[in-house]
Design a protein around this motif. Structure first.
Motif, mmCIF file in Angstrom:
data_model
loop_
_atom_site.group_PDB
_atom_site.id
_atom_site.type_symbol
_atom_site.label_atom_id
_atom_site.label_comp_id
_atom_site.label_asym_id
_atom_site.label_seq_id
_atom_site.Cartn_x
_atom_site.Cartn_y
_atom_site.Cartn_z
ATOM 1 N N PHE A 186 55.918 -5.685 46.401
ATOM 2 C CA PHE A 186 56.352 -5.641 47.461
ATOM 3 C C PHE A 186 56.300 -4.354 48.058
ATOM 4 O O PHE A 186 56.878 -3.482 48.400
ATOM 5 N N SER A 187 55.334 -3.762 48.991
ATOM 6 C CA SER A 187 54.656 -2.679 49.953
ATOM 7 C C SER A 187 53.950 -3.008 50.462
ATOM 8 O O SER A 187 53.489 -4.465 50.978
ATOM 9 N N LYS A 188 54.524 -2.546 51.896
ATOM 10 C CA LYS A 188 53.515 -2.707 53.033
ATOM 11 C C LYS A 188 52.762 -1.226 53.458
ATOM 12 O O LYS A 188 53.095 -0.474 53.278
ATOM 13 N N ILE A 189 51.263 -1.417 54.343
ATOM 14 C CA ILE A 189 50.807 -0.496 54.972
ATOM 15 C C ILE A 189 50.126 -1.558 55.855
ATOM 16 O O ILE A 189 49.598 -2.318 56.844
ATOM 17 N N THR A 190 50.958 -0.529 56.898
ATOM 18 C CA THR A 190 50.403 -0.691 58.620
ATOM 19 C C THR A 190 49.760 0.389 59.323
ATOM 20 O O THR A 190 49.903 1.504 58.665
ATOM 21 N N VAL A 191 49.126 0.654 60.545
ATOM 22 C CA VAL A 191 48.464 1.263 61.138
ATOM 23 C C VAL A 191 49.208 1.904 61.687
ATOM 24 O O VAL A 191 49.979 1.362 62.836
ATOM 25 N N LYS A 192 49.778 3.123 62.208
ATOM 26 C CA LYS A 192 49.984 3.863 62.794
ATOM 27 C C LYS A 192 49.641 5.005 63.573
ATOM 28 O O LYS A 192 49.589 5.783 63.206
#
Length: 218
Positions: A187-193
């Motif tokens: 239940f985790s999320k990784i995105t580019v910022k």
């Protein structure tokens, strides 16, 4: 490319028609691509159980939950499912499940396994000895290095890269063009910022609300 067009173009199956829940059946859905549209509850009286297959053609809405729910419902009702595998794809690994869709120019390397209801978009590369659990979505031109496991119902965005031996948990979101070098919990999320990335934890219910295909919300 729609499921019917994909199957027709590659001469995989003869598509007999489409089906929706009766609540969505209307006069405007009387035909699609010159093929009939049926109510799901009437399929058992129409289909030949020994020869006819179905395919759940839903993408990543609600973190693949809509596709998962319909697939499991029809599985419980005894339907048999097709796998749609492009002849332009390269599959050395094992397809352990059904209702899988492998697009053009995707690669599944030796000793890798795909379980039930997995979609792999065009040009994606799944390297040696990987494991894709049920109900995953692998985005176009993503690269998954050797020994990676991707947990049930996870989403990998377009051109994402996952390094060797990384473990991705259940119901995770990996954003497009993201590079993942370490394990991700359930239940985790990784995105580019910009030039940085952030991993955030969410509840299971919140994760299933993240992807809304009809609203293009990720």
């Amino acid at each position: 490319m729609t499921v019917a067009a994909f199957a027709h173009t590659h001469k995989l199956f003869d598509v007999a028609g489409f089906a929706v829940d009766r609540a969505y059946l209307s006069s405007s859905s009387a035909g699609c691509m010159n093929l009939p549209v049926f109510a799901i509850d009437e399929l058992k009286g129409i289909m030949d159980p020994d020869n006819d297959l179905i395919f759940v053609a839903i993408a990543w809405n609600r973190l693949n939950a809509d596709r998962r729910d319909l697939y499991l419902r029809l599985k419980r009702e005894g339907f048999r499912f097709a796998n749609l595998i492009s002849p332009l794809a390269t599959v050395y690994g094992e397809i352990c499940g059904d209702n899988c869709w492998i697009y053009d120019h995707a690669v599944v390397d030796f000793r890798s396994k795909l379980h039930n209801n997995v979609i792999i978009k065009e040009g994606a590369y799944i390297s040696y000895d990987c494991d894709m659990a049920d109900h995953c979505f692998i985005g176009a031109h993503s690269f998954i290095a050797g020994g990676v496991s991707v947990g049930e119902q996870s989403f990998i965005g377009i051109r994402a890269t996952i390094f060797d031996d990384v473990r991705i948990g259940r119901k995770c979101i990996i954003g497009g063009a993201t590079v993942v070098k370490r394990n991700m919990p359930d239940f985790s999320k990784i995105t580019v910022k910009a030039d940085n990335f952030a991993i955030t934890r969410h509840s299971e219910e919140d994760m299933e609300s993240k992807l809304m295909f009809n609203k293009n919300v990720r």
